[in-house]
Scaffold this active site. Sequence first.
Site, PDB file in Angstrom:
ATOM      1  N   MET A   1       0.843  -1.182   0.000  1.00 10.85           N
ATOM      2  CA  MET A   1       0.000   0.000   0.000  1.00 10.85           C
ATOM      3  C   MET A   1       0.886   1.242   0.000  1.00 10.85           C
ATOM      4  SD  MET A   1      -3.155  -1.105   2.464  1.00 10.85           S
ATOM      5  CE  MET A   1      -2.157  -1.671   3.809  1.00 10.85           C
ATOM      6  N   MET A   2       0.630   2.109  -0.972  1.00 16.54           N
ATOM      7  CA  MET A   2       1.473   3.294  -1.159  1.00 16.54           C
ATOM      8  C   MET A   2       1.573   4.088   0.140  1.00 16.54           C
ATOM      9  SD  MET A   2       2.080   3.104  -4.438  1.00 16.54           S
ATOM     10  CE  MET A   2       2.708   4.695  -4.901  1.00 16.54           C
ATOM     11  N   GLN A  53       5.096  -5.656  -5.698  1.00 22.76           N
ATOM     12  CA  GLN A  53       3.999  -5.277  -6.597  1.00 22.76           C
ATOM     13  C   GLN A  53       4.483  -4.257  -7.616  1.00 22.76           C
ATOM     14  OE1 GLN A  53       0.519  -2.657  -5.841  1.00 22.76           O
ATOM     15  NE2 GLN A  53      -0.666  -4.521  -6.208  1.00 22.76           N
ATOM     16  N   CYS A  83      -5.319  -0.095  -9.056  1.00 26.58           N
ATOM     17  CA  CYS A  83      -5.169   1.252  -8.509  1.00 26.58           C
ATOM     18  C   CYS A  83      -5.895   2.268  -9.379  1.00 26.58           C
ATOM     19  CB  CYS A  83      -3.691   1.615  -8.410  1.00 26.58           C
ATOM     20  SG  CYS A  83      -3.468   3.261  -7.732  1.00 26.58           S
ATOM     21  N   LYS A 122      -3.348  -8.508  -9.116  1.00 24.73           N
ATOM     22  CA  LYS A 122      -4.334  -7.954  -8.179  1.00 24.73           C
ATOM     23  C   LYS A 122      -5.262  -7.052  -8.976  1.00 24.73           C
ATOM     24  CE  LYS A 122      -4.983  -5.595  -3.802  1.00 24.73           C
ATOM     25  NZ  LYS A 122      -5.118  -4.144  -3.947  1.00 24.73           N
ATOM     26  N   ASN A 194     -10.075  -9.735  -1.306  1.00 23.70           N
ATOM     27  CA  ASN A 194      -9.633  -8.522  -0.618  1.00 23.70           C
ATOM     28  C   ASN A 194     -10.770  -7.501  -0.631  1.00 23.70           C
ATOM     29  OD1 ASN A 194      -8.142  -5.590  -1.710  1.00 23.70           O
ATOM     30  ND2 ASN A 194      -7.675  -6.348   0.324  1.00 23.70           N
ATOM     31  N   GLY A 195     -10.783  -6.666   0.416  1.00 21.20           N
ATOM     32  CA  GLY A 195     -11.736  -5.559   0.458  1.00 21.20           C
ATOM     33  C   GLY A 195     -12.671  -5.654   1.644  1.00 21.20           C
ATOM     34  N   GLY A 196     -12.503  -4.734   2.601  1.00 23.96           N
ATOM     35  CA  GLY A 196     -13.447  -4.616   3.700  1.00 23.96           C
ATOM     36  C   GLY A 196     -13.358  -5.700   4.766  1.00 23.96           C
ATOM     37  N   ARG A 217      -6.325  -2.213   5.050  1.00 22.86           N
ATOM     38  CA  ARG A 217      -6.446  -1.193   6.093  1.00 22.86           C
ATOM     39  C   ARG A 217      -6.510  -1.784   7.489  1.00 22.86           C
ATOM     40  NH1 ARG A 217     -11.028   1.748   2.653  1.00 22.86           N
ATOM     41  NH2 ARG A 217     -11.302  -0.465   2.166  1.00 22.86           N
TER      42      ARG A 217
HETATM   43  C1  LIG Z   1      -3.055   4.164   1.741  1.00 18.60           C
HETATM   44  C2  LIG Z   1      -3.381   3.044   0.783  1.00 18.60           C
HETATM   45  C3  LIG Z   1      -2.508   2.735  -0.229  1.00 18.60           C
HETATM   46  C4  LIG Z   1      -2.785   1.687  -1.115  1.00 18.60           C
HETATM   47  N1  LIG Z   1      -1.860   1.370  -2.064  1.00 18.60           N
HETATM   48  C5  LIG Z   1      -2.054   0.259  -2.830  1.00 18.60           C
HETATM   49  C6  LIG Z   1      -1.051  -0.206  -3.716  1.00 18.60           C
HETATM   50  O1  LIG Z   1       0.055   0.363  -3.814  1.00 18.60           O
HETATM   51  N2  LIG Z   1      -1.318  -1.327  -4.448  1.00 18.60           N
HETATM   52  C7  LIG Z   1      -2.509  -2.004  -4.327  1.00 18.60           C
HETATM   53  O2  LIG Z   1      -2.699  -3.030  -4.980  1.00 18.60           O
HETATM   54  N3  LIG Z   1      -3.465  -1.577  -3.502  1.00 18.60           N
HETATM   55  C8  LIG Z   1      -3.264  -0.481  -2.746  1.00 18.60           C
HETATM   56  N4  LIG Z   1      -4.234  -0.083  -1.867  1.00 18.60           N
HETATM   57  C9  LIG Z   1      -5.507  -0.822  -1.820  1.00 18.60           C
HETATM   58  C10 LIG Z   1      -5.431  -1.964  -0.806  1.00 18.60           C
HETATM   59  O3  LIG Z   1      -4.408  -2.877  -1.167  1.00 18.60           O
HETATM   60  C11 LIG Z   1      -6.736  -2.737  -0.751  1.00 18.60           C
HETATM   61  O4  LIG Z   1      -7.007  -3.305  -2.011  1.00 18.60           O
HETATM   62  C12 LIG Z   1      -7.926  -1.849  -0.367  1.00 18.60           C
HETATM   63  O5  LIG Z   1      -7.593  -0.962   0.693  1.00 18.60           O
HETATM   64  C13 LIG Z   1      -9.112  -2.730   0.053  1.00 18.60           C
HETATM   65  O6  LIG Z   1      -8.742  -3.636   1.063  1.00 18.60           O
HETATM   66  P1  LIG Z   1      -8.973  -3.333   2.629  1.00 18.60           P
HETATM   67  O7  LIG Z   1     -10.443  -3.039   2.794  1.00 18.60           O
HETATM   68  O8  LIG Z   1      -8.533  -4.582   3.336  1.00 18.60           O
HETATM   69  O9  LIG Z   1      -8.131  -2.132   2.974  1.00 18.60           O
HETATM   70  C14 LIG Z   1      -3.981   0.961  -0.984  1.00 18.60           C
HETATM   71  C15 LIG Z   1      -4.858   1.266   0.054  1.00 18.60           C
HETATM   72  C16 LIG Z   1      -4.569   2.298   0.930  1.00 18.60           C
HETATM   73  C17 LIG Z   1      -5.538   2.610   2.059  1.00 18.60           C
END
Ligand SMILES: Cc1cc2nc3c(=O)[nH]c(=O)nc-3n(C[C@H](O)[C@H](O)[C@H](O)COP(=O)(O)O)c2cc1C
Length: 315
Positions: A1-2, A53, A83, A122, A194-196, A217
Amino acid sequence: MMEWSDRHCRILHRLLCDHARLYTEMVTAQAVIRGDRMRLIGFDAREHPVALQLGGAEPAPLAEAAKIGEEFGYDEINLNVGCPSDRVQSGRFGACLMREPELVAECVGAMRAVVSIPVTVKCRLGVDEQEPGEALRKLIASCAAAGTDTFIVHARKAWLEGLSAKENRSVPPLDYELVYAVKRENPALTIVLNGGIATLDQAEAHLRQVDGVMLGRAAYQSPAILADVDARFFGDSPHTVEAAVEAYLDYVASQLTQGVPLNAMTRHMLGLFNARPGARLFRRHLSENATRPGAGIKVLRAALAHLSRREEVAA
Ligand SMILES: Cc1cc2nc3c(=O)[nH]c(=O)nc-3n(C[C@H](O)[C@H](O)[C@H](O)COP(=O)(O)O)c2cc1C
């Protein structure tokens, strides 16, 4: 995650859990090829298993970057097809590649041709006007034909028109059922949801339907959740947050001697003690002091002392 899952964050998470696979922030293929590689993709051997990634949409540079990643010792190369940020869209990669499944398959094929570690994808369910069932199935079928067998699916569409990157992580509705259905239709593929996903109970429920789960998150904002992962999902002993913090203190001390600023490491700890007595004082102490010039390990120890002090008072 960035900006989040940098190498310091990944060490902290690894100290909380031996087995979960960690993912780097997205790094573009061009950056890997032309940039300061040690800074961009250097990692610590303790992070294994760890995936790099990549972002990009051109087969040749992606293949070159994947090869460099393999030589660095990564366990997996993952291509970002999820993204939604404007910067990524202007480079025509990330989520907008959901519209170009053949090109994604070409990219994946080019990477697979030059590395022997797994190349995974992804993705989202689709973008904008795409019909999710159709877009996701097309992407998966094209990439599977190119030899990829593992897909991490962020179970919502990305709306490229009109939503920010942040809104795109919560506004488009989640559709777990579609991901479950795609798994049932493709028993030989590894489908990771993934997601939520906010708790390990939720993760366990999804694991009855899919092969894996990815937490974004929740893992970052409440990293203590990771301490139970080994025991619950991998038949290993649980970790404790206390032991992880002790080990992270050693890591922080050694990185400080190499000139890494304290805050670059402590910022990943802010959610570590959520809901525990003293957590607010811990966070405040770090926020107020860890960015000061010359801030050292004493600042972290003083922040941690707020926790024990509060616990003593409570006892
Ligand atoms: C700050 C931030 C940066 C993210 N950067 C990336 C990234 O670089 N590559 C990616 O595949 N997803 C990125 N995501 C998305 C997460 O990997 C994930 O797919 C998304 O937050 C949903 O999953 P979650 O509900 O478990 O957070 C980022 C999410 C956040 C909050």
